[in-house]
Design a protein around this motif. Structure first.
Motif, short mmCIF file in Angstrom:
data_model
loop_
_atom_site.label_atom_id
_atom_site.label_comp_id
_atom_site.label_asym_id
_atom_site.label_seq_id
_atom_site.Cartn_x
_atom_site.Cartn_y
_atom_site.Cartn_z
N LYS A 17 -27.32 -8.64 30.31
CA LYS A 17 -28.27 -9.34 29.44
C LYS A 17 -29.47 -8.43 29.31
N SER A 18 -29.68 -7.87 28.13
CA SER A 18 -30.77 -6.95 27.89
C SER A 18 -30.71 -5.82 28.90
N ARG A 77 -19.76 -9.30 29.49
CA ARG A 77 -19.16 -9.38 30.82
C ARG A 77 -18.14 -8.27 30.96
N LEU A 78 -18.36 -7.40 31.94
CA LEU A 78 -17.47 -6.26 32.15
C LEU A 78 -16.88 -6.33 33.56
N MET A 127 -22.17 1.51 35.74
CA MET A 127 -23.24 0.51 35.72
C MET A 127 -23.95 0.54 37.07
N VAL A 128 -25.24 0.27 37.06
CA VAL A 128 -26.01 0.17 38.29
C VAL A 128 -26.80 -1.12 38.24
N GLU A 152 -21.33 -10.68 39.86
CA GLU A 152 -20.70 -11.86 40.44
C GLU A 152 -19.26 -11.54 40.76
N LEU A 153 -18.66 -12.33 41.58
CA LEU A 153 -17.24 -12.13 41.90
C LEU A 153 -16.38 -12.81 40.84
N PRO A 154 -15.22 -12.24 40.51
CA PRO A 154 -14.37 -12.85 39.47
C PRO A 154 -13.77 -14.16 39.93
#
Length: 129
Positions: free
Chosen positions: A120-121, A69-70, A95-96, A127-129
């Motif tokens: 994941k892979s 999770r970033l 990230m894209v 998602e929103l924090p």
């Protein structure tokens, strides 16, 4: 429009609070100094994040661990009627994510939005924090 305090901006960019303050003082990113606090507009922070991702600092990249999770900031959203491409900068990482346009609309994703990229892979879930 999203706004970020100095500490939040530093967390998103993977740098210290002092580094963000120095960037504000140097004019590298605009900030609003009102009501006794300093904030940075989401689109301005997204532009700074994108510039950092375009010329990554090897020392900064090695200091941050890529986990599942970033936390990051959206730098660009491109949508058609079915799909959306969401570009993000999470610390030193670009990230894209490809998702349905409906999901991007439901999350109200736009440059400057704070997000969490769950990796994941080869899939990136936003998602929103």
């Amino acid at each position: 429009m999203s706004t970020y305090r100095i500490a939040e901006a530093a967390d998103l960019l993977g740098v210290s609070d002092d580094t963000v303050r120095r960037w504000v003082e140097a004019g590298r990113v605009r900030a609003d100094h009102s009501e006794g606090r300093t904030t940075i507009a989401g689109p301005d922070l997204a532009a700074l994040a994108e510039s950092l991702a375009d010329a990554p600092d090897a020392a900064r990249a090695s200091a941050v661990s890529a986990r599942n999770r970033l936390v990051g900031i959206v730098t660009r959203v491109r949508k058609d009627t079915v799909m959306a491409q969401v570009d993000m900068v999470c610390g030193p990482y670009r990230m894209v994510s490809l998702m349905s346009a409906e999901a991007a609309d439901d999350l109200a994703l736009a440059p400057g939005s704070r997000v969490v990229a769950s990796v994941k892979s080869t899939n990136v879930v936003v998602e929103l924090p």
